[in-house]
Motif scaffolding. Sequence first.
Motif, PDB file in Angstrom:
ATOM      1  N   GLY A 126     -29.473   4.434  54.472  1.00  0.00           N
ATOM      2  CA  GLY A 126     -30.055   3.248  53.860  1.00  0.00           C
ATOM      3  C   GLY A 126     -30.587   3.457  52.466  1.00  0.00           C
ATOM      4  O   GLY A 126     -30.970   2.504  51.796  1.00  0.00           O
ATOM      5  N   ARG A 127     -30.613   4.703  51.981  1.00  0.00           N
ATOM      6  CA  ARG A 127     -31.178   4.963  50.654  1.00  0.00           C
ATOM      7  C   ARG A 127     -30.241   5.851  49.828  1.00  0.00           C
ATOM      8  O   ARG A 127     -30.630   6.883  49.292  1.00  0.00           O
ATOM      9  N   VAL A 128     -28.992   5.442  49.727  1.00  0.00           N
ATOM     10  CA  VAL A 128     -27.978   6.231  49.025  1.00  0.00           C
ATOM     11  C   VAL A 128     -27.948   5.822  47.562  1.00  0.00           C
ATOM     12  O   VAL A 128     -27.827   4.636  47.239  1.00  0.00           O
ATOM     13  N   ASP A 129     -28.051   6.807  46.676  1.00  0.00           N
ATOM     14  CA  ASP A 129     -27.971   6.570  45.240  1.00  0.00           C
ATOM     15  C   ASP A 129     -26.497   6.521  44.828  1.00  0.00           C
ATOM     16  O   ASP A 129     -25.713   7.384  45.202  1.00  0.00           O
ATOM     17  N   GLU A 130     -26.128   5.520  44.034  1.00  0.00           N
ATOM     18  CA  GLU A 130     -24.724   5.338  43.681  1.00  0.00           C
ATOM     19  C   GLU A 130     -24.199   6.482  42.815  1.00  0.00           C
ATOM     20  O   GLU A 130     -23.031   6.868  42.939  1.00  0.00           O
ATOM     21  N   ALA A 131     -25.034   7.015  41.927  1.00  0.00           N
ATOM     22  CA  ALA A 131     -24.597   8.141  41.090  1.00  0.00           C
ATOM     23  C   ALA A 131     -24.335   9.372  41.949  1.00  0.00           C
ATOM     24  O   ALA A 131     -23.328  10.074  41.768  1.00  0.00           O
ATOM     25  N   GLN A 132     -25.235   9.637  42.898  1.00  0.00           N
ATOM     26  CA  GLN A 132     -25.031  10.768  43.805  1.00  0.00           C
ATOM     27  C   GLN A 132     -23.783  10.559  44.660  1.00  0.00           C
ATOM     28  O   GLN A 132     -23.035  11.505  44.924  1.00  0.00           O
ATOM     29  N   LEU A 133     -23.567   9.323  45.081  1.00  0.00           N
ATOM     30  CA  LEU A 133     -22.393   9.016  45.893  1.00  0.00           C
ATOM     31  C   LEU A 133     -21.110   9.267  45.111  1.00  0.00           C
ATOM     32  O   LEU A 133     -20.132   9.791  45.658  1.00  0.00           O
ATOM     33  N   ALA A 134     -21.108   8.903  43.833  1.00  0.00           N
ATOM     34  CA  ALA A 134     -19.912   9.118  43.016  1.00  0.00           C
ATOM     35  C   ALA A 134     -19.605  10.607  42.873  1.00  0.00           C
ATOM     36  O   ALA A 134     -18.451  11.032  42.988  1.00  0.00           O
ATOM     37  N   VAL A 135     -20.638  11.410  42.620  1.00  0.00           N
ATOM     38  CA  VAL A 135     -20.443  12.854  42.504  1.00  0.00           C
ATOM     39  C   VAL A 135     -19.948  13.432  43.824  1.00  0.00           C
ATOM     40  O   VAL A 135     -19.036  14.269  43.857  1.00  0.00           O
ATOM     41  N   SER A 136     -20.540  12.978  44.930  1.00  0.00           N
ATOM     42  CA  SER A 136     -20.128  13.460  46.248  1.00  0.00           C
ATOM     43  C   SER A 136     -18.669  13.115  46.529  1.00  0.00           C
ATOM     44  O   SER A 136     -17.925  13.933  47.086  1.00  0.00           O
ATOM     45  N   ALA A 137     -18.246  11.913  46.147  1.00  0.00           N
ATOM     46  CA  ALA A 137     -16.867  11.499  46.378  1.00  0.00           C
ATOM     47  C   ALA A 137     -15.889  12.367  45.591  1.00  0.00           C
ATOM     48  O   ALA A 137     -14.819  12.737  46.102  1.00  0.00           O
ATOM     49  N   VAL A 138     -16.248  12.697  44.350  1.00  0.00           N
ATOM     50  CA  VAL A 138     -15.369  13.554  43.534  1.00  0.00           C
ATOM     51  C   VAL A 138     -15.248  14.940  44.160  1.00  0.00           C
ATOM     52  O   VAL A 138     -14.142  15.496  44.286  1.00  0.00           O
ATOM     53  N   ILE A 139     -16.381  15.520  44.552  1.00  0.00           N
ATOM     54  CA  ILE A 139     -16.353  16.848  45.174  1.00  0.00           C
ATOM     55  C   ILE A 139     -15.566  16.817  46.472  1.00  0.00           C
ATOM     56  O   ILE A 139     -14.785  17.733  46.777  1.00  0.00           O
ATOM     57  N   LEU A 140     -15.744  15.759  47.257  1.00  0.00           N
ATOM     58  CA  LEU A 140     -15.013  15.626  48.516  1.00  0.00           C
ATOM     59  C   LEU A 140     -13.510  15.580  48.278  1.00  0.00           C
ATOM     60  O   LEU A 140     -12.740  16.273  48.959  1.00  0.00           O
ATOM     61  N   CYS A 141     -13.072  14.775  47.310  1.00  0.00           N
ATOM     62  CA  CYS A 141     -11.638  14.657  47.043  1.00  0.00           C
ATOM     63  C   CYS A 141     -11.050  15.994  46.592  1.00  0.00           C
ATOM     64  O   CYS A 141      -9.960  16.387  47.029  1.00  0.00           O
ATOM     65  N   LEU A 142     -11.757  16.699  45.707  1.00  0.00           N
ATOM     66  CA  LEU A 142     -11.272  17.992  45.233  1.00  0.00           C
ATOM     67  C   LEU A 142     -11.194  19.004  46.380  1.00  0.00           C
ATOM     68  O   LEU A 142     -10.220  19.761  46.482  1.00  0.00           O
ATOM     69  N   ALA A 143     -12.222  19.017  47.237  1.00  0.00           N
ATOM     70  CA  ALA A 143     -12.226  19.955  48.365  1.00  0.00           C
ATOM     71  C   ALA A 143     -11.124  19.623  49.365  1.00  0.00           C
ATOM     72  O   ALA A 143     -10.486  20.521  49.920  1.00  0.00           O
ATOM     73  N   LEU A 144     -10.882  18.340  49.602  1.00  0.00           N
ATOM     74  CA  LEU A 144      -9.809  17.944  50.517  1.00  0.00           C
ATOM     75  C   LEU A 144      -8.439  18.360  49.975  1.00  0.00           C
ATOM     76  O   LEU A 144      -7.584  18.857  50.717  1.00  0.00           O
ATOM     77  N   LEU A 145      -8.232  18.151  48.683  1.00  0.00           N
ATOM     78  CA  LEU A 145      -6.962  18.551  48.084  1.00  0.00           C
ATOM     79  C   LEU A 145      -6.769  20.062  48.171  1.00  0.00           C
ATOM     80  O   LEU A 145      -5.671  20.548  48.489  1.00  0.00           O
ATOM     81  N   ALA A 146      -7.841  20.807  47.882  1.00  0.00           N
ATOM     82  CA  ALA A 146      -7.751  22.266  47.972  1.00  0.00           C
ATOM     83  C   ALA A 146      -7.470  22.706  49.409  1.00  0.00           C
ATOM     84  O   ALA A 146      -6.692  23.639  49.643  1.00  0.00           O
ATOM     85  N   SER A 147      -8.089  22.035  50.372  1.00  0.00           N
ATOM     86  CA  SER A 147      -7.865  22.383  51.784  1.00  0.00           C
ATOM     87  C   SER A 147      -6.432  22.104  52.200  1.00  0.00           C
ATOM     88  O   SER A 147      -5.817  22.900  52.915  1.00  0.00           O
ATOM     89  N   LEU A 148      -5.894  20.966  51.751  1.00  0.00           N
ATOM     90  CA  LEU A 148      -4.515  20.632  52.104  1.00  0.00           C
ATOM     91  C   LEU A 148      -3.524  21.609  51.473  1.00  0.00           C
ATOM     92  O   LEU A 148      -2.496  21.941  52.081  1.00  0.00           O
ATOM     93  N   ARG A 149      -3.813  22.091  50.272  1.00  0.00           N
ATOM     94  CA  ARG A 149      -2.939  23.086  49.654  1.00  0.00           C
ATOM     95  C   ARG A 149      -2.970  24.405  50.424  1.00  0.00           C
ATOM     96  O   ARG A 149      -1.993  25.159  50.415  1.00  0.00           O
ATOM     97  N   MET A 150      -4.100  24.661  51.090  1.00  0.00           N
ATOM     98  CA  MET A 150      -4.229  25.889  51.882  1.00  0.00           C
ATOM     99  C   MET A 150      -3.682  25.738  53.302  1.00  0.00           C
ATOM    100  O   MET A 150      -3.708  26.694  54.071  1.00  0.00           O
ATOM    101  N   ALA A 151      -3.212  24.555  53.662  1.00  0.00           N
ATOM    102  CA  ALA A 151      -2.846  24.287  55.055  1.00  0.00           C
ATOM    103  C   ALA A 151      -1.857  25.309  55.625  1.00  0.00           C
ATOM    104  O   ALA A 151      -2.065  25.815  56.743  1.00  0.00           O
ATOM    105  N   PRO A 152      -0.769  25.656  54.932  1.00  0.00           N
ATOM    106  CA  PRO A 152       0.139  26.673  55.508  1.00  0.00           C
ATOM    107  C   PRO A 152      -0.544  28.017  55.736  1.00  0.00           C
ATOM    108  O   PRO A 152      -0.305  28.671  56.766  1.00  0.00           O
ATOM    109  N   ALA A 153      -1.398  28.429  54.791  1.00  0.00           N
ATOM    110  CA  ALA A 153      -2.117  29.697  54.963  1.00  0.00           C
ATOM    111  C   ALA A 153      -3.091  29.619  56.126  1.00  0.00           C
ATOM    112  O   ALA A 153      -3.273  30.593  56.871  1.00  0.00           O
TER     113      ALA A 153
END
Length: 314
Positions: free
Chosen positions: A170-197
């Motif tokens: 109920g008290r989410v800051d939009e700037a923090q949310l934007a940063v979190s979304a960017v980090i999440l997307c980058l981490a997901l992409l990195a994880s998917l690239r590691m999927a075969p390994a």
Amino acid sequence: MAERRMIWLGLALLLLCGGFLAWHLRAPYGFILELRAAKLGALICVGAATGTATILFQTVAMNRLLTPEIVGFDSLFVLLQTLLVMLLGGVGLAQVPGALRFALETCLLMGAAALLFGGLLRSVSGDVTRLILTGVILGLLLRGMAEMLQRLLEPSDFAVVQQAMFATFGRVDEAQLAVSAVILCLALLASLRMAPALDVAGLGRDTARGLGLRHDRVVLVALMLAAALISVSTALVGPITFLGLLAASLARQLTDTHRHAILLPSAAIIGALILVAGQFVFERLLQRQSALSVVVELFGGLLFLFLVLRKGPR
């Protein structure tokens, strides 16, 4: 078949998100949609981050009962909140800019994870079991320190710490949310690239090294990605211990595959589905403001007991 099930899960999440935004929408439409979108974004980010991190952690730990929080993330977060309240007071902490507080908490959580994962893995040559045991002991130590310090707080300050111990959307800051979304997307992409390994690493250290995989390096990178995901989600809304276990277990059951290219996005989608569906039921249908994290912890704890007590391979 597994890909088709993942697509259906994604469609279910999209439909649920549409219902979350549009259910009983009244004027002023723009203002209400903005509030709902921020809450929805936080639910999706936290659910996806926790589900992905748990799959990564379980793969390198070779154990489906474990979650990243077993290494003390929740305890470290509570201790950090306690120290901040002791140093600044409840009123002083409320005056700290949200972006600065978010960055501080995220960096401290990730720094602690880097010291634990990097230093310990180098010293024990990739002994993940010792890493997990050290994390359990560390979590107990940090929780004991936090409880001792909390006894020294004023009742009003303790109430501030107690509020931070439970996740809230109920008290989410939009700037923090934007940063979190960017980090999440980058981490997901990195994880998917590691999927075969990760598929090879899941066969065990000796087998993976026999197949030519740099197992210790893959384990370290996977653990750091998990640490980043959990650190961001915890700093954003607070700790949710068993959400990852629910998401990872359901992803394995519904997709019925060991391929991380399917497991990782499926766990992310299911984690988001759990939170969005739970918040939708409480907030829209039941008109309640109950803490969603409490219900998630209840069912996650029951699932953990079921997995521990059932017979057969884990």
